[in-house]
Design an enzyme around this catalytic site. Structure first.
Site, PDB file in Angstrom:
ATOM      1  N   LEU A  59       0.836  -1.208   0.000  1.00 55.24           N
ATOM      2  CA  LEU A  59       0.000   0.000   0.000  1.00 55.24           C
ATOM      3  C   LEU A  59       0.870   1.257   0.000  1.00 55.24           C
ATOM      4  CD1 LEU A  59      -2.895   1.239   0.605  1.00 55.24           C
ATOM      5  CD2 LEU A  59      -2.231   1.143   3.010  1.00 55.24           C
ATOM      6  N   LEU A  61       1.772   4.193   1.463  1.00 56.81           N
ATOM      7  CA  LEU A  61       1.471   4.682   2.815  1.00 56.81           C
ATOM      8  C   LEU A  61       1.255   6.192   2.841  1.00 56.81           C
ATOM      9  CD1 LEU A  61       4.016   2.406   4.711  1.00 56.81           C
ATOM     10  CD2 LEU A  61       1.521   2.207   4.777  1.00 56.81           C
ATOM     11  N   GLY A 104       0.600  -5.224   0.816  1.00 57.84           N
ATOM     12  CA  GLY A 104      -0.289  -5.335  -0.342  1.00 57.84           C
ATOM     13  C   GLY A 104       0.407  -5.926  -1.560  1.00 57.84           C
ATOM     14  N   GLU A 107      -0.196  -9.475  -1.167  1.00 60.46           N
ATOM     15  CA  GLU A 107      -1.605  -9.745  -1.488  1.00 60.46           C
ATOM     16  C   GLU A 107      -1.792  -9.796  -3.011  1.00 60.46           C
ATOM     17  OE1 GLU A 107      -3.162  -6.471   1.131  1.00 60.46           O
ATOM     18  OE2 GLU A 107      -4.402  -8.104   1.883  1.00 60.46           O
ATOM     19  N   GLU A 127       1.967  -4.949   8.050  1.00 59.70           N
ATOM     20  CA  GLU A 127       0.758  -4.236   8.491  1.00 59.70           C
ATOM     21  C   GLU A 127       0.707  -4.105  10.003  1.00 59.70           C
ATOM     22  OE1 GLU A 127       0.905  -6.312   6.006  1.00 59.70           O
ATOM     23  OE2 GLU A 127      -0.497  -5.770   4.415  1.00 59.70           O
ATOM     24  N   ARG A 130       2.680  -1.328  11.149  1.00 61.79           N
ATOM     25  CA  ARG A 130       2.133  -0.026  10.728  1.00 61.79           C
ATOM     26  C   ARG A 130       0.819   0.293  11.445  1.00 61.79           C
ATOM     27  NH1 ARG A 130       6.732   0.441   9.033  1.00 61.79           N
ATOM     28  NH2 ARG A 130       7.385  -0.514   7.087  1.00 61.79           N
TER      29      ARG A 130
HETATM   30  C1  1HE Z   1       6.989   4.090  -0.096  1.00 56.47           C
HETATM   31  C2  1HE Z   1       6.586   2.790   0.287  1.00 56.47           C
HETATM   32  C3  1HE Z   1       5.209   2.583   0.596  1.00 56.47           C
HETATM   33  C4  1HE Z   1       8.710   2.771  -0.080  1.00 56.47           C
HETATM   34  N1  1HE Z   1       4.371   3.630   0.492  1.00 56.47           N
HETATM   35  N2  1HE Z   1       6.108   5.102  -0.179  1.00 56.47           N
HETATM   36  N3  1HE Z   1       4.359  -1.373   3.141  1.00 56.47           N
HETATM   37  C5  1HE Z   1       5.430  -1.273   3.966  1.00 56.47           C
HETATM   38  O1  1HE Z   1       5.293  -1.076   5.142  1.00 56.47           O
HETATM   39  C6  1HE Z   1       6.776  -1.353   3.309  1.00 56.47           C
HETATM   40  C7  1HE Z   1       7.458  -0.014   3.416  1.00 56.47           C
HETATM   41  N4  1HE Z   1       8.666   0.053   2.582  1.00 56.47           N
HETATM   42  C8  1HE Z   1       9.829  -0.529   2.934  1.00 56.47           C
HETATM   43  O2  1HE Z   1       9.943  -1.237   3.918  1.00 56.47           O
HETATM   44  C9  1HE Z   1      11.004  -0.258   2.040  1.00 56.47           C
HETATM   45  O3  1HE Z   1      10.754   0.926   1.293  1.00 56.47           O
HETATM   46  C10 1HE Z   1      11.326  -1.401   1.052  1.00 56.47           C
HETATM   47  C11 1HE Z   1      11.878  -2.607   1.808  1.00 56.47           C
HETATM   48  C12 1HE Z   1      10.098  -1.815   0.241  1.00 56.47           C
HETATM   49  C13 1HE Z   1      12.367  -0.897   0.021  1.00 56.47           C
HETATM   50  O4  1HE Z   1      13.494  -0.384   0.714  1.00 56.47           O
HETATM   51  P1  1HE Z   1      14.544   0.557  -0.076  1.00 56.47           P
HETATM   52  O5  1HE Z   1      15.657   0.856   0.865  1.00 56.47           O
HETATM   53  O6  1HE Z   1      14.865  -0.020  -1.398  1.00 56.47           O
HETATM   54  O7  1HE Z   1      13.718   1.914  -0.429  1.00 56.47           O
HETATM   55  P2  1HE Z   1      13.365   3.138   0.538  1.00 56.47           P
HETATM   56  O8  1HE Z   1      14.527   4.077   0.609  1.00 56.47           O
HETATM   57  O9  1HE Z   1      12.794   2.669   1.830  1.00 56.47           O
HETATM   58  O10 1HE Z   1      12.163   3.843  -0.250  1.00 56.47           O
HETATM   59  C14 1HE Z   1      12.377   4.571  -1.454  1.00 56.47           C
HETATM   60  C15 1HE Z   1      11.229   5.556  -1.607  1.00 56.47           C
HETATM   61  O11 1HE Z   1      10.008   4.809  -1.733  1.00 56.47           O
HETATM   62  C16 1HE Z   1      11.046   6.420  -0.363  1.00 56.47           C
HETATM   63  O12 1HE Z   1      10.502   7.646  -0.794  1.00 56.47           O
HETATM   64  P3  1HE Z   1      11.435   8.972  -0.982  1.00 56.47           P
HETATM   65  O13 1HE Z   1      10.479  10.021  -1.428  1.00 56.47           O
HETATM   66  O14 1HE Z   1      12.043   9.205   0.381  1.00 56.47           O
HETATM   67  O15 1HE Z   1      12.478   8.605  -1.983  1.00 56.47           O
HETATM   68  C17 1HE Z   1       9.979   5.688   0.429  1.00 56.47           C
HETATM   69  O16 1HE Z   1       9.240   6.528   1.284  1.00 56.47           O
HETATM   70  C18 1HE Z   1       9.099   5.193  -0.714  1.00 56.47           C
HETATM   71  N5  1HE Z   1       8.298   4.034  -0.312  1.00 56.47           N
HETATM   72  N6  1HE Z   1       7.676   1.992   0.309  1.00 56.47           N
HETATM   73  C19 1HE Z   1       4.832   4.843   0.113  1.00 56.47           C
HETATM   74  N7  1HE Z   1       4.723   1.375   0.940  1.00 56.47           N
HETATM   75  C20 1HE Z   1      -4.795  -2.998   1.183  1.00 56.47           C
HETATM   76  S1  1HE Z   1      -4.008  -3.043   2.667  1.00 56.47           S
HETATM   77  C21 1HE Z   1      -2.329  -3.281   2.361  1.00 56.47           C
HETATM   78  C22 1HE Z   1      -1.574  -2.805   3.550  1.00 56.47           C
HETATM   79  C23 1HE Z   1      -0.105  -2.700   3.306  1.00 56.47           C
HETATM   80  O17 1HE Z   1       0.390  -2.925   2.224  1.00 56.47           O
HETATM   81  S2  1HE Z   1       0.803  -2.230   4.659  1.00 56.47           S
HETATM   82  C24 1HE Z   1       2.457  -2.426   4.164  1.00 56.47           C
HETATM   83  C25 1HE Z   1       2.993  -1.178   3.548  1.00 56.47           C
END
Ligand code: 1HE
Length: 264
Positions: A59, A61, A104, A107, A127, A130
Site C-alpha cells: 500500500l 502509505l 499489499g 496480497e 501491516e 504499521r
Molecule cells: C513508499 C513505500 C510505501 C517505499 N508507500 N512510499 N508497506 C510497507 O510497510 C513497506 C514499506 N517500505 C519498505 O519497507 C522499504 O521501502 C522497502 C523494503 C520496500 C524498500 O526499501 P529501499 O531501501 O529499497 O527503499 P526506501 O529508501 O525505503 O524507499 C524509497 C522511496 O520509496 C522512499 O521515498 P522517498 O520520497 O524518500 O524517496 C519511500 O518513502 C518510498 N516508499 N515503500 C509509500 N509502501 C490494502 S491493505 C495493504 C496494507 C499494506 O500494504 S501495509 C504495508 C505497507
C-alpha cells in the site's frame, strides 16, 4: 504507472513506480483493475512484474490518511475488486517476484495463479508494525496458501521470509537465480499459452471453487467441468494428435541441481 506490452500472446504487465518501490497508490490499483477486467483480446496469459529493485512495497502509505469506517471499507473493497479481476479474470497470470514482496504487494502476488521468485525476493506483512490490518484479500488468499498460523506469525512478529523459506511452504511455485524471475515467468507463460484456453479457464475458475466445496459437491462440479472441457473441438483435436503420434509425450523431469535452490 503500469507498463504493458503484448508479445506472442503474452501480456507483460509491469508495475512502474520504481522510485516509490512500486507502492500501490489508488491510481495504480485502478489501472490494474481496468487492465485485468478487459485484457487485450490477443492476450492468452499475463506476466506481472515490478520495475526497479523490488516487486512491490505494498500500500502507498503516503495515501493512508484519516479514513472513517465506511471510507476504509470502500477502500478495501476497491482493492478486493482489483484482486478479483486478476484471480478470476479471463487469463492466467504469472507473477515474477524479486526484492520486496510485502504487505499489499504480497496480497497482489497471491491473487496471481503462479509465483516465480528469484533469490533476492523477500516476503513480509508489515501491516502489524504499521498499526493496520491486511485489506487486499490477504487474510483469505495468503492464509489459504500457507495456513493461518504462518500468516499470524508474519503479522505478529514482523518475520521476513526469504525465497528459500517461501518455496517449501508453498508461497512460491518456482525459485530461480537472481535476476531470472521474469525470464522464467515468461517461459512458463508460453507453456500455459499452449494449453487449450478452455482448460486454462476451467483451472482458474473451477479449481478454487471446488476446493471450497464439500467433497461430494466438488466431485460433481469436477464431472461437469470435465464433460464441458472434453466436448470442445480443440480437446478432440489434441487427443487425435496424441494418438496419431503428433503430440509431445510427457518427459521425465530434470534432476535438480546440487544447489539448494530448486532451479538456480
Ligand atoms: C513508499 C513505500 C510505501 C517505499 N508507500 N512510499 N508497506 C510497507 O510497510 C513497506 C514499506 N517500505 C519498505 O519497507 C522499504 O521501502 C522497502 C523494503 C520496500 C524498500 O526499501 P529501499 O531501501 O529499497 O527503499 P526506501 O529508501 O525505503 O524507499 C524509497 C522511496 O520509496 C522512499 O521515498 P522517498 O520520497 O524518500 O524517496 C519511500 O518513502 C518510498 N516508499 N515503500 C509509500 N509502501 C490494502 S491493505 C495493504 C496494507 C499494506 O500494504 S501495509 C504495508 C505497507
Amino acid at each position: 504507472m503500469l507498463r504493458t506490452e503484448l508479445k506472442d500472446g503474452i501480456l507483460l504487465v509491469g508495475l512502474d513506480r520504481p522510485d516509490k518501490r512500486n507502492a500501490l497508490s489508488d491510481p495504480l490499483v485502478r489501472e490494474l483493475e481496468q487492465m485485468f477486467r478487459d485484457p487485450p483480446a490477443a492476450a492468452r496469459v499475463a506476466v506481472l512484474y515490478g520495475n526497479g529493485e523490488h516487486f512491490c512495497a505494498g500500500l502507498d502509505l503516503s495515501e493512508l490518511r484519516e479514513r472513517d469506517a465506511s471510507q476504509g471499507l470502500a477502500h478495501s473493497r476497491f482493492w478486493h475488486e482489483a484482486m478479483h479481476r486478476i484471480e478470476l479474470g479471463r487469463i492466467p497470470v504469472v507473477a515474477a517476484l524479486h526484492g520486496a514482496v510485502v504487505g499489499g504487494g504480497l496480497e497482489l502476488a497471491t491473487a496471481c495463479h503462479l509465483r516465480v521468485a528469484d533469490e533476492s525476493a523477500f516476503f513480509a506483512l508489515p501491516e502489524g508494525a504499521r498499526g493496520i490490518f491486511v485489506g487486499g484479500g490477504g487474510s483469505v488468499r495468503i492464509s489459504r496458501l500457507i495456513g493461518a498460523a504462518r500468516m499470524l506469525d508474519l503479522m505478529l512478529t514482523g518475520r521476513v521470509l526469504s525465497a528459500a523459506e517461501a518455496e517449501p511452504i508453498g508461497l512460491v511455485h518456482y525459485r530461480v537465480g537472481a535476476g531470472q524471475a521474469l525470464n522464467r515467468a515468461i517461459e512458463l507463460a508460453h507453456r500455459i499459452a499452449d494449453n487449450a484456453p478452455l482448460t486454462n479457464y476451467a483451472l482458474m475458475h473451477a479449481l478454487p471453487r471446488i476446493a471450497e466445496q464439500p467433497a461430494d459437491h466438488g466431485l460433481f462440479t469436477e464431472a461437469l467441468m470435465s464433460a464441458i472441457a472434453q466436448s470442445a473441438p480443440e480437446a478432440k483435436a489434441r487427443l487425435h494428435a496424441f494418438l496419431d503420434g503428433r503430440a509431445d509425450k510427457v518427459a521425465r523431469p530434470h534432476r535438480p541441481s546440487k544447489e539448494t535452490s530448486s532451479e538456480a
